[in-house]
Each structure stands twice: as structure tokens, then as C-alpha cells.
Design a protein around this motif. Sequence first.
Motif, PDB file in Angstrom:
ATOM      1  N   TYR A  78      20.337 -25.800  -9.967  1.00 11.44           N
ATOM      2  CA  TYR A  78      19.993 -24.405 -10.262  1.00 11.44           C
ATOM      3  C   TYR A  78      21.222 -23.554  -9.976  1.00 11.44           C
ATOM      4  O   TYR A  78      21.791 -23.597  -8.881  1.00 11.44           O
ATOM      5  N   LEU A  79      21.642 -22.766 -10.962  1.00 10.44           N
ATOM      6  CA  LEU A  79      22.797 -21.882 -10.830  1.00 10.44           C
ATOM      7  C   LEU A  79      22.310 -20.433 -10.830  1.00 10.44           C
ATOM      8  O   LEU A  79      21.567 -20.026 -11.733  1.00 10.44           O
ATOM      9  N   VAL A 138      11.104 -30.897 -23.449  1.00  9.62           N
ATOM     10  CA  VAL A 138      11.186 -30.119 -22.213  1.00  9.62           C
ATOM     11  C   VAL A 138      12.337 -29.130 -22.336  1.00  9.62           C
ATOM     12  O   VAL A 138      13.455 -29.513 -22.704  1.00  9.62           O
ATOM     13  N   SER A 139      12.065 -27.872 -22.038  1.00 11.72           N
ATOM     14  CA  SER A 139      13.096 -26.836 -22.061  1.00 11.72           C
ATOM     15  C   SER A 139      13.430 -26.412 -20.641  1.00 11.72           C
ATOM     16  O   SER A 139      12.537 -26.024 -19.870  1.00 11.72           O
ATOM     17  N   LEU A 140      14.704 -26.508 -20.301  1.00  3.16           N
ATOM     18  CA  LEU A 140      15.190 -26.046 -19.005  1.00  3.16           C
ATOM     19  C   LEU A 140      15.766 -24.637 -19.148  1.00  3.16           C
ATOM     20  O   LEU A 140      16.278 -24.283 -20.215  1.00  3.16           O
ATOM     21  N   PRO A 141      15.733 -23.840 -18.091  1.00  2.00           N
ATOM     22  CA  PRO A 141      16.365 -22.525 -18.155  1.00  2.00           C
ATOM     23  C   PRO A 141      17.872 -22.642 -18.401  1.00  2.00           C
ATOM     24  O   PRO A 141      18.486 -23.661 -18.058  1.00  2.00           O
ATOM     25  N   VAL A 142      18.456 -21.603 -18.981  1.00  2.00           N
ATOM     26  CA  VAL A 142      19.890 -21.647 -19.282  1.00  2.00           C
ATOM     27  C   VAL A 142      20.727 -21.637 -18.010  1.00  2.00           C
ATOM     28  O   VAL A 142      21.885 -22.087 -18.023  1.00  2.00           O
ATOM     29  N   ASN A 143      20.167 -21.139 -16.915  1.00  3.30           N
ATOM     30  CA  ASN A 143      20.923 -21.095 -15.658  1.00  3.30           C
ATOM     31  C   ASN A 143      20.696 -22.360 -14.829  1.00  3.30           C
ATOM     32  O   ASN A 143      20.516 -22.312 -13.608  1.00  3.30           O
ATOM     33  N   ARG A 169      29.154 -10.130  -4.632  1.00  2.00           N
ATOM     34  CA  ARG A 169      28.463 -11.044  -5.539  1.00  2.00           C
ATOM     35  C   ARG A 169      28.641 -12.482  -5.047  1.00  2.00           C
ATOM     36  O   ARG A 169      29.760 -12.936  -4.819  1.00  2.00           O
ATOM     37  N   GLN A 170      27.526 -13.147  -4.859  1.00  2.00           N
ATOM     38  CA  GLN A 170      27.549 -14.517  -4.346  1.00  2.00           C
ATOM     39  C   GLN A 170      27.072 -15.486  -5.431  1.00  2.00           C
ATOM     40  O   GLN A 170      26.170 -15.181  -6.203  1.00  2.00           O
ATOM     41  N   ARG A 171      27.689 -16.655  -5.444  1.00  2.76           N
ATOM     42  CA  ARG A 171      27.335 -17.696  -6.410  1.00  2.76           C
ATOM     43  C   ARG A 171      26.527 -18.771  -5.700  1.00  2.76           C
ATOM     44  O   ARG A 171      26.944 -19.269  -4.642  1.00  2.76           O
ATOM     45  N   PHE A 172      25.387 -19.115  -6.273  1.00  2.00           N
ATOM     46  CA  PHE A 172      24.525 -20.147  -5.698  1.00  2.00           C
ATOM     47  C   PHE A 172      24.464 -21.350  -6.633  1.00  2.00           C
ATOM     48  O   PHE A 172      24.172 -21.225  -7.824  1.00  2.00           O
ATOM     49  N   ILE A 173      24.771 -22.528  -6.084  1.00  2.00           N
ATOM     50  CA  ILE A 173      24.604 -23.797  -6.793  1.00  2.00           C
ATOM     51  C   ILE A 173      23.732 -24.675  -5.904  1.00  2.00           C
ATOM     52  O   ILE A 173      24.131 -25.024  -4.793  1.00  2.00           O
ATOM     53  N   SER A 174      22.561 -24.996  -6.379  1.00  2.00           N
ATOM     54  CA  SER A 174      21.597 -25.719  -5.553  1.00  2.00           C
ATOM     55  C   SER A 174      21.982 -27.179  -5.373  1.00  2.00           C
ATOM     56  O   SER A 174      22.887 -27.705  -6.031  1.00  2.00           O
ATOM     57  N   SER A 233      18.693 -13.428  -2.737  1.00  2.00           N
ATOM     58  CA  SER A 233      19.343 -13.295  -1.427  1.00  2.00           C
ATOM     59  C   SER A 233      19.752 -14.660  -0.913  1.00  2.00           C
ATOM     60  O   SER A 233      19.355 -15.700  -1.457  1.00  2.00           O
ATOM     61  N   ALA A 234      20.537 -14.633   0.153  1.00  2.00           N
ATOM     62  CA  ALA A 234      20.953 -15.886   0.777  1.00  2.00           C
ATOM     63  C   ALA A 234      19.754 -16.645   1.333  1.00  2.00           C
ATOM     64  O   ALA A 234      19.715 -17.880   1.289  1.00  2.00           O
ATOM     65  N   SER A 235      18.774 -15.905   1.837  1.00  2.00           N
ATOM     66  CA  SER A 235      17.580 -16.584   2.364  1.00  2.00           C
ATOM     67  C   SER A 235      16.789 -17.255   1.240  1.00  2.00           C
ATOM     68  O   SER A 235      16.228 -18.342   1.438  1.00  2.00           O
ATOM     69  N   ASP A 236      16.734 -16.634   0.060  1.00  2.00           N
ATOM     70  CA  ASP A 236      16.083 -17.261  -1.096  1.00  2.00           C
ATOM     71  C   ASP A 236      16.792 -18.567  -1.453  1.00  2.00           C
ATOM     72  O   ASP A 236      16.153 -19.579  -1.759  1.00  2.00           O
ATOM     73  N   ALA A 237      18.124 -18.517  -1.428  1.00  2.00           N
ATOM     74  CA  ALA A 237      18.917 -19.702  -1.768  1.00  2.00           C
ATOM     75  C   ALA A 237      18.660 -20.825  -0.761  1.00  2.00           C
ATOM     76  O   ALA A 237      18.458 -21.987  -1.145  1.00  2.00           O
ATOM     77  N   ASP A 238      18.669 -20.493   0.518  1.00  2.00           N
ATOM     78  CA  ASP A 238      18.414 -21.500   1.552  1.00  2.00           C
ATOM     79  C   ASP A 238      17.006 -22.072   1.421  1.00  2.00           C
ATOM     80  O   ASP A 238      16.803 -23.278   1.567  1.00  2.00           O
ATOM     81  N   ARG A 239      16.053 -21.190   1.133  1.00  2.00           N
ATOM     82  CA  ARG A 239      14.664 -21.630   1.003  1.00  2.00           C
ATOM     83  C   ARG A 239      14.513 -22.602  -0.170  1.00  2.00           C
ATOM     84  O   ARG A 239      13.806 -23.598  -0.062  1.00  2.00           O
ATOM     85  N   PHE A 240      15.189 -22.321  -1.274  1.00  2.49           N
ATOM     86  CA  PHE A 240      15.077 -23.204  -2.435  1.00  2.49           C
ATOM     87  C   PHE A 240      15.674 -24.576  -2.134  1.00  2.49           C
ATOM     88  O   PHE A 240      15.113 -25.608  -2.530  1.00  2.49           O
TER      89      PHE A 240
END
Length: 227
Positions: free
Chosen positions: A63-64, A29-34, A73-78, A101-108
Motif C-alpha cells: 500500500y502506497l 480483481v481490481s486493486l487501487p492505483v495506490n 509530507r510523509q511517504r508511506f510504503i506498507s 497520519s503516522a498512527s494510521d500507517a503504523d496501525r495498518f
Amino acid sequence: MKIPYPLLSKFGLISAMFMAPTTLAAISVSLPVNTEPLLFNAQETDATRLTAEDGQQQIVFKYLANFRHQGQRQRFISEAVIVTFTGQNAQYSITLPKINSASDADRFNQRPSVSIIDDNGQQVDYRIDTLTKDGIQIGRNYREEINQYNLSAAPAAIKRQPPAMATYLASSTTSLSTTQVAATGSPDNATQINVGQMLDFWYQQADEKTRQAFKAKINAVDSEKSK
């Protein structure tokens, strides 16, 4: 001494059989680098390339991502994401939706989603959830958390045995207790505690039909004892 050719051939064949490595069907299984890998099949990991034997696979990761909000610039850590799927002798890659966007981050965080593709380009079914914890997040024991999670009926929990095992345990436990009492005069308390824990675990995993069969078995044993 010169060894006859037929004997030499047989010796070589036998040696090759013993020296040949045992190969088992495996997946990767390969995970994304981020991403920040946390656990793979309840074991700690920091690798984005994972391998295991065929069967149920469970990955926990964060997810980073980076996005811009009001020019900054905003940093997202799920949240810790749990992905569970069944892999069979193939290579799989996991991809994640874009966070712009912030809404994408909240949705995830609220409804995480991924895409799992095998080496034939086919989409793979999976179950997904988040491993959340109330209060302070520093120093979390993810292994302990996932072990507790997998004892539940949560969406991405690993189902290690079929529910019918609960009925088997009910009958085998009765046999174990009877044998133990006959040999020692009384059941060992520590053993009974372990048996109780097993029964509780499998009862929680069972469907309603199996639970009813489980209860009927216990009631039958109790009725027999009261005679």
C-alpha cells in the motif's frame, strides 16, 4: 459440386463446435492505483487489474500513501500484504482504509485490513496477513517467500488440498514402496526423499484427527514389518 443443404448445415455445426473457444468460469480483481502489486497466485505481476479461473485467489501487494506530519509530507510504503479469498465468476474490487497520519500507517502495518466487494455490492470474506522478512529488504524473492509461507499454517496461506489427503498419501506411499521394492529389489533413494517431503507437507496441513490417523497407519505398517 454443390453440397446439399442438410449436409452443409451439419458441416457448419461441426465446424462451429471445433472453432468455438473453450470458456472457463473466471474472476477479475481490481486493486487501487495506490498499490504496488507484487504477486498474484504466486506469480509476479505489476498489474492492478487481475484475472484468473474460479477458486482460491492470493494477492500480495504494498500500500502506497501520502500524509502530512508536522507540516511535512510523509511517504508511506506498507509491509507486503497477503490477501486470500475465494472468487466465483464475478468481478471484485479491493479498497483500502485511509492513511492520514503516522498512527494510521503504523496501525495498518500491525493489523492490515481491506474491503473486497463483488459486482453485486456484497462484501467478500477474506484472510489477511503480512509477508515480512528480517534484515535487509533489498532484492527480496517474493515468489520464494510466498511458496514457503503457503507451506505453513499462517492465516492467509493457501490450502491447496483437504487435510484428509494426508491419510491417502500414507496408504498410497506404502503401496508405492512395496511395488518399487518388488520390481527393483530396493526403493529408489531419490523417490523416497520426494515421498518424505510430501508426507511432511501434508502432515503439517492436517488437523489433529488426521494426524492421529496418519500415525496409526505408520505404526500399523511398522508392526507388520516387525512380525
